[in-house]
Design a protein around this motif. Sequence first.
Motif, PDB file in Angstrom:
ATOM      1  N   LEU A 135       0.844  -1.188   0.000  1.00 49.74           N
ATOM      2  CA  LEU A 135       0.000   0.000   0.000  1.00 49.74           C
ATOM      3  C   LEU A 135       0.880   1.239   0.000  1.00 49.74           C
ATOM      4  O   LEU A 135       1.872   1.293   0.718  1.00 49.74           O
ATOM      5  N   GLU A 136       0.530   2.218  -0.833  1.00 54.01           N
ATOM      6  CA  GLU A 136       1.266   3.483  -0.870  1.00 54.01           C
ATOM      7  C   GLU A 136       0.276   4.630  -0.795  1.00 54.01           C
ATOM      8  O   GLU A 136      -0.702   4.666  -1.537  1.00 54.01           O
ATOM      9  N   ILE A 137       0.529   5.545   0.131  1.00 52.53           N
ATOM     10  CA  ILE A 137      -0.294   6.741   0.219  1.00 52.53           C
ATOM     11  C   ILE A 137       0.600   7.960  -0.006  1.00 52.53           C
ATOM     12  O   ILE A 137       1.583   8.169   0.704  1.00 52.53           O
ATOM     13  N   ALA A 138       0.312   8.686  -1.071  1.00 54.35           N
ATOM     14  CA  ALA A 138       1.104   9.857  -1.445  1.00 54.35           C
ATOM     15  C   ALA A 138       0.366  11.103  -0.981  1.00 54.35           C
ATOM     16  O   ALA A 138      -0.716  11.422  -1.476  1.00 54.35           O
ATOM     17  N   LEU A 139       0.946  11.809  -0.005  1.00 55.77           N
ATOM     18  CA  LEU A 139       0.377  13.048   0.514  1.00 55.77           C
ATOM     19  C   LEU A 139       1.107  14.243  -0.073  1.00 55.77           C
ATOM     20  O   LEU A 139       2.062  14.099  -0.822  1.00 55.77           O
ATOM     21  N   GLU A 140       0.670  15.419   0.266  1.00 59.00           N
ATOM     22  CA  GLU A 140       1.351  16.626  -0.220  1.00 59.00           C
ATOM     23  C   GLU A 140       2.747  16.743   0.359  1.00 59.00           C
ATOM     24  O   GLU A 140       3.678  17.193  -0.320  1.00 59.00           O
ATOM     25  N   SER A 141       2.925  16.326   1.622  1.00 56.60           N
ATOM     26  CA  SER A 141       4.194  16.548   2.311  1.00 56.60           C
ATOM     27  C   SER A 141       5.138  15.340   2.276  1.00 56.60           C
ATOM     28  O   SER A 141       6.343  15.494   2.409  1.00 56.60           O
ATOM     29  N   TYR A 142       4.601  14.152   2.103  1.00 55.46           N
ATOM     30  CA  TYR A 142       5.455  12.968   2.067  1.00 55.46           C
ATOM     31  C   TYR A 142       4.663  11.786   1.522  1.00 55.46           C
ATOM     32  O   TYR A 142       3.439  11.854   1.343  1.00 55.46           O
ATOM     33  N   THR A 143       5.389  10.670   1.242  1.00 55.17           N
ATOM     34  CA  THR A 143       4.771   9.435   0.778  1.00 55.17           C
ATOM     35  C   THR A 143       5.076   8.325   1.769  1.00 55.17           C
ATOM     36  O   THR A 143       6.211   8.181   2.220  1.00 55.17           O
TER      37      THR A 143
ATOM     38  N   GLY B  87      -6.473  17.345   6.520  1.00 53.86           N
ATOM     39  CA  GLY B  87      -6.731  18.315   5.456  1.00 53.86           C
ATOM     40  C   GLY B  87      -5.843  18.192   4.242  1.00 53.86           C
ATOM     41  O   GLY B  87      -6.098  18.851   3.227  1.00 53.86           O
ATOM     42  N   GLU B  88      -4.798  17.366   4.313  1.00 55.94           N
ATOM     43  CA  GLU B  88      -3.909  17.237   3.163  1.00 55.94           C
ATOM     44  C   GLU B  88      -4.534  16.338   2.099  1.00 55.94           C
ATOM     45  O   GLU B  88      -5.225  15.364   2.393  1.00 55.94           O
ATOM     46  N   SER B  89      -4.269  16.664   0.839  1.00 59.86           N
ATOM     47  CA  SER B  89      -4.719  15.819  -0.257  1.00 59.86           C
ATOM     48  C   SER B  89      -3.847  14.568  -0.316  1.00 59.86           C
ATOM     49  O   SER B  89      -2.668  14.602   0.036  1.00 59.86           O
ATOM     50  N   TYR B  90      -4.451  13.468  -0.751  1.00 56.48           N
ATOM     51  CA  TYR B  90      -3.690  12.226  -0.862  1.00 56.48           C
ATOM     52  C   TYR B  90      -4.152  11.428  -2.071  1.00 56.48           C
ATOM     53  O   TYR B  90      -5.220  11.644  -2.623  1.00 56.48           O
ATOM     54  N   ARG B  91      -3.289  10.468  -2.473  1.00 64.10           N
ATOM     55  CA  ARG B  91      -3.632   9.482  -3.484  1.00 64.10           C
ATOM     56  C   ARG B  91      -3.208   8.119  -2.963  1.00 64.10           C
ATOM     57  O   ARG B  91      -2.055   7.922  -2.601  1.00 64.10           O
ATOM     58  N   LEU B  92      -4.145   7.174  -2.877  1.00 59.04           N
ATOM     59  CA  LEU B  92      -3.918   5.883  -2.251  1.00 59.04           C
ATOM     60  C   LEU B  92      -3.871   4.788  -3.313  1.00 59.04           C
ATOM     61  O   LEU B  92      -4.808   4.622  -4.095  1.00 59.04           O
ATOM     62  N   THR B  93      -2.764   4.019  -3.324  1.00 54.44           N
ATOM     63  CA  THR B  93      -2.585   2.930  -4.268  1.00 54.44           C
ATOM     64  C   THR B  93      -2.381   1.631  -3.499  1.00 54.44           C
ATOM     65  O   THR B  93      -1.502   1.553  -2.641  1.00 54.44           O
ATOM     66  N   ILE B  94      -3.178   0.613  -3.825  1.00 55.30           N
ATOM     67  CA  ILE B  94      -3.060  -0.689  -3.174  1.00 55.30           C
ATOM     68  C   ILE B  94      -2.732  -1.727  -4.237  1.00 55.30           C
ATOM     69  O   ILE B  94      -3.489  -1.924  -5.186  1.00 55.30           O
ATOM     70  N   THR B  95      -1.569  -2.379  -4.074  1.00 56.72           N
ATOM     71  CA  THR B  95      -1.079  -3.337  -5.064  1.00 56.72           C
ATOM     72  C   THR B  95      -0.675  -4.630  -4.377  1.00 56.72           C
ATOM     73  O   THR B  95      -0.093  -4.601  -3.286  1.00 56.72           O
TER      74      THR B  95
ATOM     75  N   SER C 110       1.567  -7.877  -3.553  1.00 58.59           N
ATOM     76  CA  SER C 110       3.023  -7.944  -3.436  1.00 58.59           C
ATOM     77  C   SER C 110       3.684  -8.486  -4.689  1.00 58.59           C
ATOM     78  O   SER C 110       4.822  -8.127  -5.019  1.00 58.59           O
ATOM     79  N   ASP C 111       2.989  -9.364  -5.428  1.00 62.05           N
ATOM     80  CA  ASP C 111       3.548  -9.915  -6.666  1.00 62.05           C
ATOM     81  C   ASP C 111       3.141  -9.107  -7.900  1.00 62.05           C
ATOM     82  O   ASP C 111       3.363  -9.530  -9.031  1.00 62.05           O
ATOM     83  N   LEU C 112       2.501  -7.950  -7.684  1.00 61.97           N
ATOM     84  CA  LEU C 112       2.067  -7.012  -8.734  1.00 61.97           C
ATOM     85  C   LEU C 112       0.974  -7.588  -9.633  1.00 61.97           C
ATOM     86  O   LEU C 112       0.674  -7.023 -10.685  1.00 61.97           O
ATOM     87  N   SER C 113       0.354  -8.704  -9.212  1.00 64.11           N
ATOM     88  CA  SER C 113      -0.666  -9.339 -10.044  1.00 64.11           C
ATOM     89  C   SER C 113      -1.993  -8.585 -10.030  1.00 64.11           C
ATOM     90  O   SER C 113      -2.788  -8.701 -10.968  1.00 64.11           O
ATOM     91  N   VAL C 114      -2.230  -7.818  -8.971  1.00 62.68           N
ATOM     92  CA  VAL C 114      -3.499  -7.101  -8.836  1.00 62.68           C
ATOM     93  C   VAL C 114      -3.231  -5.707  -8.303  1.00 62.68           C
ATOM     94  O   VAL C 114      -2.404  -5.527  -7.408  1.00 62.68           O
ATOM     95  N   ARG C 115      -3.921  -4.719  -8.872  1.00 63.43           N
ATOM     96  CA  ARG C 115      -3.901  -3.378  -8.295  1.00 63.43           C
ATOM     97  C   ARG C 115      -5.325  -2.861  -8.260  1.00 63.43           C
ATOM     98  O   ARG C 115      -6.014  -2.850  -9.284  1.00 63.43           O
ATOM     99  N   LEU C 116      -5.761  -2.425  -7.088  1.00 57.07           N
ATOM    100  CA  LEU C 116      -7.109  -1.890  -6.937  1.00 57.07           C
ATOM    101  C   LEU C 116      -7.180  -0.486  -7.532  1.00 57.07           C
ATOM    102  O   LEU C 116      -6.150   0.176  -7.724  1.00 57.07           O
ATOM    103  N   PRO C 117      -8.385  -0.016  -7.845  1.00 62.21           N
ATOM    104  CA  PRO C 117      -8.510   1.357  -8.350  1.00 62.21           C
ATOM    105  C   PRO C 117      -7.877   2.366  -7.397  1.00 62.21           C
ATOM    106  O   PRO C 117      -8.044   2.274  -6.177  1.00 62.21           O
ATOM    107  N   VAL C 118      -7.126   3.301  -7.943  1.00 63.22           N
ATOM    108  CA  VAL C 118      -6.466   4.328  -7.129  1.00 63.22           C
ATOM    109  C   VAL C 118      -7.525   5.291  -6.596  1.00 63.22           C
ATOM    110  O   VAL C 118      -8.412   5.737  -7.329  1.00 63.22           O
ATOM    111  N   MET C 119      -7.440   5.589  -5.292  1.00 62.51           N
ATOM    112  CA  MET C 119      -8.393   6.481  -4.642  1.00 62.51           C
ATOM    113  C   MET C 119      -7.704   7.785  -4.269  1.00 62.51           C
ATOM    114  O   MET C 119      -6.489   7.834  -4.046  1.00 62.51           O
ATOM    115  N   SER C 120      -8.456   8.856  -4.205  1.00 66.09           N
ATOM    116  CA  SER C 120      -7.904  10.151  -3.813  1.00 66.09           C
ATOM    117  C   SER C 120      -8.914  10.882  -2.951  1.00 66.09           C
ATOM    118  O   SER C 120     -10.098  10.556  -2.913  1.00 66.09           O
ATOM    119  N   GLY C 121      -8.421  11.891  -2.227  1.00 66.56           N
ATOM    120  CA  GLY C 121      -9.288  12.687  -1.361  1.00 66.56           C
ATOM    121  C   GLY C 121      -8.458  13.562  -0.459  1.00 66.56           C
ATOM    122  O   GLY C 121      -7.288  13.861  -0.757  1.00 66.56           O
TER     123      GLY C 121
END
Length: 204
Positions: free
Chosen positions: A1-9, A27-35, A37-48
């Motif tokens: 899981l990776e969550i990319a915020l304005e100030s850090y990831t 209050g910070e914007s983020y983008r959340l990516t869930i993949t 471990s073997d990269l076989s599946v990635r869920l839709p990227v979410m933001s908010g």
Amino acid sequence: LEIALESYTRTVDTYGPVLVLEDLPAGESYRLTITASDLSVRLPVMSGTVGGEAQRWQPERSANQQAIADLVDGDEPLTWLFMGDSITHGAKYTLGRDSISQMFEKFLKDDLGRTEDIVINTAVSSADTNDTIAELHARLTRYQPDVVSIMIGTNDSASHINVGETKYKQDLRTIIAAIQEKGAKVILRTPIPTKDGTRPEIGN
């Protein structure tokens, strides 16, 4: 899981059905990516925003992507042409399963309801960019496509063909120019790496 915020990831490994992320800046914007471990599946990227509602993230479309989306949103029947090598041809290595053009046609007609669209597959097993240019009439110009999807280059990188990067780029530009001369939109699909012990740089 990776969550990319304005100030850090932040990257987190998780194996359970529930994960709570604490100490996120409110209050910070983020983008959340869930993949997987073997990269076989990635869920839709979410933001908010942290503390607010989340929604499915939609990347900004390029001018070409928007033009294709406008064609799909229109009422006129479209002709889609697939070019490439065995990966697109689908005659052997799909082991009897649908090729990408067959899957795409089902998506067009079953999911999008575009029942009058035509899908053509002119890909040929073992093809490289040089073959494709030599056979442009059979693989492209005899048709009147609205959109052309091409993935070519895996065989160019094989040691027995040994097409260099400069020649490959020149050939690909020649093919793209021929597509654009037909008035069609171009979709470039990235070739998969080739495993070849004599050229370890291929996998990079």
